[in-house]
Design a protein around this motif. Sequence first.
Motif, PDB file in Angstrom:
ATOM      1  N   ASP A 145      54.021  57.992   4.597  1.00  0.00           N
ATOM      2  CA  ASP A 145      53.542  58.795   3.476  1.00  0.00           C
ATOM      3  C   ASP A 145      52.235  59.484   3.857  1.00  0.00           C
ATOM      4  O   ASP A 145      51.394  58.911   4.547  1.00  0.00           O
ATOM      5  CB  ASP A 145      53.332  57.869   2.276  1.00  0.00           C
ATOM      6  N   SER A 146      52.074  60.719   3.397  1.00  0.00           N
ATOM      7  CA  SER A 146      50.817  61.458   3.571  1.00  0.00           C
ATOM      8  C   SER A 146      50.386  61.973   2.212  1.00  0.00           C
ATOM      9  O   SER A 146      51.212  62.490   1.460  1.00  0.00           O
ATOM     10  CB  SER A 146      50.989  62.630   4.531  1.00  0.00           C
ATOM     11  N   ARG A 147      49.099  61.799   1.888  1.00  0.00           N
ATOM     12  CA  ARG A 147      48.567  62.273   0.601  1.00  0.00           C
ATOM     13  C   ARG A 147      47.058  62.256   0.626  1.00  0.00           C
ATOM     14  O   ARG A 147      46.441  61.495   1.360  1.00  0.00           O
ATOM     15  CB  ARG A 147      49.095  61.449  -0.556  1.00  0.00           C
ATOM     16  N   ASP A 148      46.469  63.090  -0.209  1.00  0.00           N
ATOM     17  CA  ASP A 148      45.020  63.070  -0.406  1.00  0.00           C
ATOM     18  C   ASP A 148      44.686  61.891  -1.304  1.00  0.00           C
ATOM     19  O   ASP A 148      45.359  61.646  -2.303  1.00  0.00           O
ATOM     20  CB  ASP A 148      44.538  64.374  -1.044  1.00  0.00           C
ATOM     21  N   LEU A 149      43.633  61.166  -0.957  1.00  0.00           N
ATOM     22  CA  LEU A 149      43.219  60.001  -1.737  1.00  0.00           C
ATOM     23  C   LEU A 149      41.946  60.274  -2.526  1.00  0.00           C
ATOM     24  O   LEU A 149      41.457  59.396  -3.229  1.00  0.00           O
ATOM     25  CB  LEU A 149      43.013  58.791  -0.815  1.00  0.00           C
ATOM     26  N   GLY A 150      41.396  61.457  -2.384  1.00  0.00           N
ATOM     27  CA  GLY A 150      40.188  61.811  -3.125  1.00  0.00           C
ATOM     28  C   GLY A 150      38.928  61.393  -2.396  1.00  0.00           C
ATOM     29  O   GLY A 150      38.941  61.024  -1.229  1.00  0.00           O
ATOM     30  N   THR A 151      37.826  61.445  -3.110  1.00  0.00           N
ATOM     31  CA  THR A 151      36.537  61.038  -2.558  1.00  0.00           C
ATOM     32  C   THR A 151      36.439  59.524  -2.665  1.00  0.00           C
ATOM     33  O   THR A 151      36.593  58.965  -3.736  1.00  0.00           O
ATOM     34  CB  THR A 151      35.395  61.711  -3.317  1.00  0.00           C
ATOM     35  N   MET A 152      36.197  58.869  -1.536  1.00  0.00           N
ATOM     36  CA  MET A 152      36.229  57.407  -1.461  1.00  0.00           C
ATOM     37  C   MET A 152      34.898  56.900  -0.912  1.00  0.00           C
ATOM     38  O   MET A 152      34.303  57.534  -0.043  1.00  0.00           O
ATOM     39  CB  MET A 152      37.380  57.009  -0.528  1.00  0.00           C
TER      40      MET A 152
END
Length: 190
Positions: A145-152
Motif C-alpha cells: 500500500d502507498s498513501r500520504d500519512l500527513g504531518t507526523m
Amino acid sequence: MKTERLTYDAMTPSAAKGVLEAIYWKPEVRYEIAAIEVLAPIKQFEIRRNETSDLPPLFEAAKGTRRVDTAASRDQRNALCLREVKYRIHAHLVRLPHADKPIAAYRDQLRRRVDRGACFAQPYLGTREFTAYFGNADDEQRIMDSRDLGTMPLRVDYQTGRTEWFTARLERGVLRVPARGIALPAGQVP
C-alpha cells in the motif's frame, strides 16, 4: 487531539523508539529510527472510553495527598484506533559519549533481549490497553500500500518542549524516516 483520539495509519517514529526503549533501555545509547515497515493490512476501529479530566500533579499522587473524584470528572471520548497491527522497525543504535562499551555490545544485548522476549518495561502502542508484543524480524512480506500519512511527529525533546515534524508517506508498505524534521516551539502543531 485534545477532544477525540485519532491515530495515524502507521506507527510514528517516536512510538517505534518508545517500543525499542521499552525492550532495551540504556543511558549510554539512543535509537534513530530509519524506517518502519507495515506488515499487516491497515484496519481501524472505534471505541468509547471513560477518561478523567482531573489529574493531580505527580508529587501529590505519590504522596497520596490529593484524591481524584473520577465520577465527577469523567469524560467520555471516542477513539479511532488501529487493530491487528504488525510492524518491522529498522533502527540504528547510536553510542553516546559517556558509553564505556563498543556499540556492538549494546546491539548484541538488544538482540538477546528480543530473542528471549525480555523487556525493560512492557511496550505498548498509544495507551497501556494496547500491549505490544515483539519478536525477531522474520521474512514476512510487507503490504504494498502507498498513501500520504500527513504531518507526523518525528521526535519530541522533553527538555525544551520542542517537537520535530515531517511529511510522512507510506511507500509500498515502508515509512522512511528522515534524519531531520521541522522543529516547532512547544505546543505549536503544523
